[in-house]
Design a protein around this motif. Structure first.
Motif: not given
Length: 359
Positions: A120-122, A146-147, A187-189, A193-194
């Motif tokens: 997940t991208i955050a 991608i989320k 995030v649940t993955t 990636l920050w």
């Protein structure tokens, strides 16, 4: 200023700048154990060696208890003389690892199948919606499904739309670390990636390369890349001090440790640039201190020292948008003197430090 005994308290608090509490006994009750007691093995040989209670810091030389030197070359035909010299023998740790004094990392052969369900991208946004939209467009150019999680503490929130985008609105101006905590908490993955909200994905932003390194070396918790070819990284060195004073923490910029086995383009470090892939569960255990609102990137890795194994890889990069910062944004971005002082106070007392040095 004056110091008073606070041994009756359960926690350590900074009462004011001129009123400090010494709380050393309780601190060491929490951080030491019976395994710290020094024990020696007495084998059926002339050698005596410690089996418990003695720690060799990574990549450093330590004198064996009772000795007085750190490095010796020993040659003798006399067993009696050799035994006399051996009391001065030291052991030098040559491999960095966060969980033990001497443990080597190993590589393994594997087949990696990468898919968007792993990452997940955050990001966190504040007063930069235009830059955020450019970032999201660039993500979709290379990773269409991608989320993406966005934590937002703007004063006048806008609605962010798009497939697989989760937009979380916060109270205004809560700060960078509060936003990070919110984003990462959702995030649940396995990995996230920050990225900053003014970054820009390019052909060199290969998430799968970072995932490959993480999968190959399961002990890694964070793998950083480079931002606009700037592979910023640093090392943290902690020196234990006296019980009443605490230790010293040294942050050395551009200091990396040895390479990651099987990946010569990657090196171990203590902290990396603000573009990194991380194991979600590991980062959630460390967390981002919401008391730090403005400049706080290095402090996350300080809190993670001893918990997070960190690496930096120079072959994965992201771009940075060139946009002039507004006066309103600069007002919040640049720390005030009291913010910097509070940050140091927080780390001195939270981590029982005597000093922090940057170099």
């Amino acid at each position: 200023s004056h110091v008073r005994d606070c041994s009756h308290l359960q926690s350590l608090y900074l009462i004011s700048q001129n009123d400090l509490c010494l709380h050393t006994p309780h601190f060491f009750h929490r951080t030491t154990s019976v395994l710290s007691k020094l024990l020696f093995a007495l084998p059926n040989s002339p050698l005596q060696y410690p089996i418990q209670g003695y720690t060799v810091q990574p990549l450093s030389s330590s004198v064996i208890p009772g000795s007085g030197e750190k490095e010796l070359i020993i040659k003798s035909r006399s067993l009696e003389l050799l035994n006399d010299v051996l009391v001065k023998v030291s052991y030098t740790s040559t491999v960095y690892h966060i969980n033990t004094g001497d443990l080597g990392l190993h590589s393994q052969i594997f087949f990696l199948v990468y898919n968007n369900s792993q990452v997940t991208i955050a990001t966190k946004t504040f007063l930069r919606y235009e830059q955020l939209k450019v970032l999201l467009d660039s993500i979709r150019k290379f990773y269409s499904t991608i989320k993406v999680i966005v934590a937002d503490d703007n004063f006048e929130p806008e609605h962010i739309t798009g497939e697989n985008i989760q937009h979380y609105i916060m109270p205004p101006a809560q700060g960078w670390f509060a936003g990070r905590n919110l984003a990462v908490s959702q995030v649940t993955t396995k990995y996230f990636l920050w990225v900053d909200d003014d970054f820009l994905f390019t052909e060199k932003t290969k998430i799968e390369k970072l995932v490959e390194v993480m999968e190959a070396v399961p002990e890694l918790d964070v793998v950083g890349g480079s931002v606009k070819e700037n592979q910023f990284y640093f090392s943290l060195i902690y020196e234990e001090g006296e019980e009443t004073e605490g230790g010293c923490l040294y942050r050395k910029s551009n200091k990396k440790l040895h390479s990651v086995p099987g990946y010569p383009q990657c090196f171990l470090a203590s902290g990396v640039v603000n573009f990194f892939l991380a194991r979600t569960d590991a980062v959630q255990r460390v967390g981002f201190d919401p008391k730090l609102q403005r400049i706080a990137h290095s402090e996350f890795f300080m809190d993670g020292l001893g918990y997070l194994l960190v690496a930096t890889c120079g072959d994965v990069s992201i771009d940075h948008q060139h946009v002039a910062r507004s006066a309103r944004y600069r007002k919040f971005r640049n720390p005030r003197k009291e913010d910097s002082e509070f940050k140091l106070q927080l780390h001195f007392f939270k981590n029982h430090l005597k000093c922090i040095k940057y170099g």
